[in-house]
Design a protein around this motif. Sequence first.
Motif, PDB file in Angstrom:
ATOM      1  N   GLY A   1      10.258  12.298   0.085  1.00  0.00           N
ATOM      2  CA  GLY A   1       9.102  13.619  -0.132  1.00  0.00           C
ATOM      3  C   GLY A   1       8.909  14.094   0.993  1.00  0.00           C
ATOM      4  O   GLY A   1       9.437  13.987   2.214  1.00  0.00           O
ATOM      5  N   PHE A   2       8.090  15.097   1.028  1.00  0.00           N
ATOM      6  CA  PHE A   2       7.574  15.757   2.132  1.00  0.00           C
ATOM      7  C   PHE A   2       6.743  15.224   3.071  1.00  0.00           C
ATOM      8  O   PHE A   2       6.485  15.382   4.211  1.00  0.00           O
ATOM      9  N   GLY A   3       5.972  14.210   2.601  1.00  0.00           N
ATOM     10  CA  GLY A   3       5.238  13.385   3.456  1.00  0.00           C
ATOM     11  C   GLY A   3       5.156  12.034   2.735  1.00  0.00           C
ATOM     12  O   GLY A   3       5.124  11.547   1.554  1.00  0.00           O
ATOM     13  N   GLY A   4       4.988  10.921   3.665  1.00  0.00           N
ATOM     14  CA  GLY A   4       4.752   9.534   3.323  1.00  0.00           C
ATOM     15  C   GLY A   4       3.281   9.389   2.817  1.00  0.00           C
ATOM     16  O   GLY A   4       2.157   9.768   3.468  1.00  0.00           O
ATOM     17  N   CYS A   5       3.176   8.477   1.579  1.00  0.00           N
ATOM     18  CA  CYS A   5       1.815   8.384   1.271  1.00  0.00           C
ATOM     19  C   CYS A   5       1.388   6.804   1.379  1.00  0.00           C
ATOM     20  O   CYS A   5       2.274   5.953   1.113  1.00  0.00           O
ATOM     21  N   PHE A   6       0.129   6.487   1.951  1.00  0.00           N
ATOM     22  CA  PHE A   6      -0.147   5.190   1.974  1.00  0.00           C
ATOM     23  C   PHE A   6      -1.521   4.830   1.540  1.00  0.00           C
ATOM     24  O   PHE A   6      -2.561   5.870   2.176  1.00  0.00           O
ATOM     25  N   GLN A   7      -2.104   4.099   0.886  1.00  0.00           N
ATOM     26  CA  GLN A   7      -3.255   3.741   0.237  1.00  0.00           C
ATOM     27  C   GLN A   7      -3.630   2.670   1.182  1.00  0.00           C
ATOM     28  O   GLN A   7      -3.291   1.826   1.667  1.00  0.00           O
ATOM     29  N   LEU A   8      -5.024   3.071   1.744  1.00  0.00           N
ATOM     30  CA  LEU A   8      -5.884   2.175   2.696  1.00  0.00           C
ATOM     31  C   LEU A   8      -6.106   0.905   1.991  1.00  0.00           C
ATOM     32  O   LEU A   8      -6.346   0.733   0.899  1.00  0.00           O
ATOM     33  N   PRO A   9      -5.864  -0.380   2.827  1.00  0.00           N
ATOM     34  CA  PRO A   9      -6.296  -1.553   2.380  1.00  0.00           C
ATOM     35  C   PRO A   9      -7.527  -1.666   1.896  1.00  0.00           C
ATOM     36  O   PRO A   9      -8.508  -1.065   2.383  1.00  0.00           O
ATOM     37  N   THR A  10      -8.003  -2.547   1.015  1.00  0.00           N
ATOM     38  CA  THR A  10      -9.211  -2.869   0.480  1.00  0.00           C
ATOM     39  C   THR A  10      -9.853  -4.007   1.427  1.00  0.00           C
ATOM     40  O   THR A  10      -9.320  -4.505   2.451  1.00  0.00           O
ATOM     41  N   GLY A  11     -11.111  -4.060   1.483  1.00  0.00           N
ATOM     42  CA  GLY A  11     -11.958  -5.061   2.226  1.00  0.00           C
ATOM     43  C   GLY A  11     -12.564  -4.589   3.410  1.00  0.00           C
ATOM     44  O   GLY A  11     -13.344  -5.353   4.200  1.00  0.00           O
ATOM     45  N   TYR A  12     -12.408  -3.356   3.778  1.00  0.00           N
ATOM     46  CA  TYR A  12     -13.301  -2.689   4.753  1.00  0.00           C
ATOM     47  C   TYR A  12     -14.565  -1.818   4.638  1.00  0.00           C
ATOM     48  O   TYR A  12     -14.296  -1.286   3.544  1.00  0.00           O
ATOM     49  N   LYS A  13     -15.401  -2.202   5.420  1.00  0.00           N
ATOM     50  CA  LYS A  13     -16.992  -1.650   5.162  1.00  0.00           C
ATOM     51  C   LYS A  13     -16.722  -0.116   5.912  1.00  0.00           C
ATOM     52  O   LYS A  13     -17.192   0.708   5.348  1.00  0.00           O
ATOM     53  N   GLU A  14     -16.474  -0.267   7.114  1.00  0.00           N
ATOM     54  CA  GLU A  14     -16.124   0.851   7.893  1.00  0.00           C
ATOM     55  C   GLU A  14     -14.922   0.996   8.648  1.00  0.00           C
ATOM     56  O   GLU A  14     -14.781   0.777   9.707  1.00  0.00           O
ATOM     57  N   PRO A  15     -13.876   1.364   7.908  1.00  0.00           N
ATOM     58  CA  PRO A  15     -12.516   1.424   8.552  1.00  0.00           C
ATOM     59  C   PRO A  15     -12.116   2.600   9.484  1.00  0.00           C
ATOM     60  O   PRO A  15     -12.705   3.634   9.161  1.00  0.00           O
ATOM     61  N   VAL A  16     -11.724   2.142  10.800  1.00  0.00           N
ATOM     62  CA  VAL A  16     -11.394   3.168  11.644  1.00  0.00           C
ATOM     63  C   VAL A  16      -9.861   3.250  11.822  1.00  0.00           C
ATOM     64  O   VAL A  16      -9.291   2.131  11.767  1.00  0.00           O
ATOM     65  N   LEU A  17      -9.357   4.221  11.642  1.00  0.00           N
ATOM     66  CA  LEU A  17      -7.762   4.651  11.982  1.00  0.00           C
ATOM     67  C   LEU A  17      -7.545   4.767  13.203  1.00  0.00           C
ATOM     68  O   LEU A  17      -8.170   5.570  13.962  1.00  0.00           O
ATOM     69  N   VAL A  18      -6.575   4.111  13.697  1.00  0.00           N
ATOM     70  CA  VAL A  18      -6.195   4.011  15.185  1.00  0.00           C
ATOM     71  C   VAL A  18      -4.633   4.633  15.248  1.00  0.00           C
ATOM     72  O   VAL A  18      -3.907   4.219  14.476  1.00  0.00           O
ATOM     73  N   SER A  19      -4.319   5.437  16.069  1.00  0.00           N
ATOM     74  CA  SER A  19      -3.071   6.287  16.034  1.00  0.00           C
ATOM     75  C   SER A  19      -2.353   6.159  17.419  1.00  0.00           C
ATOM     76  O   SER A  19      -3.172   6.194  18.449  1.00  0.00           O
ATOM     77  N   GLY A  20      -1.079   5.923  17.384  1.00  0.00           N
ATOM     78  CA  GLY A  20      -0.443   6.084  18.845  1.00  0.00           C
ATOM     79  C   GLY A  20       0.695   6.695  18.466  1.00  0.00           C
ATOM     80  O   GLY A  20       1.529   6.526  17.498  1.00  0.00           O
ATOM     81  N   THR A  21       1.270   7.159  19.558  1.00  0.00           N
ATOM     82  CA  THR A  21       2.714   7.768  19.583  1.00  0.00           C
ATOM     83  C   THR A  21       3.447   7.606  21.003  1.00  0.00           C
ATOM     84  O   THR A  21       2.694   7.480  22.172  1.00  0.00           O
TER      85      THR A  21
ATOM     86  N   GLU B   1       0.965  -1.255  -0.212  1.00  0.00           N
ATOM     87  CA  GLU B   1      -0.019   0.011  -0.175  1.00  0.00           C
ATOM     88  C   GLU B   1       0.850   1.380  -0.146  1.00  0.00           C
ATOM     89  O   GLU B   1       0.324   2.388  -0.095  1.00  0.00           O
ATOM     90  N   VAL B   2       2.054   1.218   0.273  1.00  0.00           N
ATOM     91  CA  VAL B   2       3.063   2.448   0.181  1.00  0.00           C
ATOM     92  C   VAL B   2       3.182   2.912  -1.371  1.00  0.00           C
ATOM     93  O   VAL B   2       3.393   2.206  -2.167  1.00  0.00           O
ATOM     94  N   LEU B   3       2.845   4.352  -1.263  1.00  0.00           N
ATOM     95  CA  LEU B   3       3.049   5.033  -2.594  1.00  0.00           C
ATOM     96  C   LEU B   3       4.110   5.856  -2.724  1.00  0.00           C
ATOM     97  O   LEU B   3       4.406   6.805  -1.741  1.00  0.00           O
ATOM     98  N   GLY B   4       5.083   5.772  -3.297  1.00  0.00           N
ATOM     99  CA  GLY B   4       6.330   6.394  -3.530  1.00  0.00           C
ATOM    100  C   GLY B   4       7.490   6.101  -2.658  1.00  0.00           C
ATOM    101  O   GLY B   4       7.422   4.703  -2.139  1.00  0.00           O
TER     102      GLY B   4
END
Length: 340
Positions: A38-58, A31-34
């Motif tokens: 670059g100035f930002g990393g690009c990532f295409q969401l995986p397919t197969g999700y009906k209601e995808p929720v992104l979860v972040s952590g640091t 899913e990584v693009l490029g």
Amino acid sequence: MDYRDAGVDVEAGRAFVDQIRNLVHSTFRPEVLGGLGGFGGCFQLPTGYKEPVLVSGTDGVGTKLKIAQILNRHDTVGIDLVGMCVNDVLTSGAEPLFFLDYVATGKLDKDQLTQVVAGIATGCKLAGSALLGGETAEMPGFYQVGEYDLAGFCVGIVEKSLMLNGSQVQVGDVAVGLASAGVHSNGLSLVRKIVGDGGFSWNDTPPLLNGVSIGETFLTPTRIYVKPVLAALKAGLEVHGMAHITGGGLPENLPRSLGKDQSIKINPNSWNIPPVFGWLAEAGSVSAEAMYNTFNMGIGFVVIVPPHLAEEVITHFQSQDIPAYAIGEVVTGAGKLEGL
């Protein structure tokens, strides 16, 4: 004058990026693009999700970095950095997709920081996460030469209907504890005080540590639980909650996985506490209460499951080379850890 006269070597920074390029690319998912740069990393969401929720952590690594810098051993703290972030994201049932790092240092040492990034890449591979990008900041006068600090950022994905938030946990569920690899990345300020006040050297090999030096013992990296836990979920094993046991130990972290009006009663004699914790308690005259409130005490991650599945879940993790134990039960309560 130029920037180099002020202590910042731009050319060295470019050379460092070239040196780590292959390490970064080795972690890429489809899913990584490029590429890197670059100035930002690009990532295409995986397919197969009906209601995808992104979860972040640091998170960061904390004063464990001091030990790495004293011993000039930098290949494990990157694994810690990834582990502290991806294990947190995992507790929602999310698969970590990509990771970014921030490295700040007084003077850029390419060989030193390449070791660090190699560890980050290893951690990303263990988590199945792409190292999508990062930032290296050379900050003369802010950090001493040879010093650096690390921060990490992770994004995962989960189907909304499958996201764990405490509401699925039921009274009577069993808490299955997964063994830690040691102290991981919490409580190292107390560790450093015990070593310093006790007059120990990081190269000492106390009998309780089975011939391993103090320094090597505490540089053991955080265990990454992502792939074994996701394998359990994909196999259809019913998991009602999860907790990553970090700062504050079991008393602070395990109740965070519960629903309303619930507590967990644990049996502290139900798992094997690694010798390193016995050494810390003895060398620092640390009370049992302080030990449990500071360290993971040998349990790095907990999954909460229906009682009829407990043995099957334990067998699954043991087949993944992770010792697992039924350490407690969910009871009616006020969000506390009982039994200590």
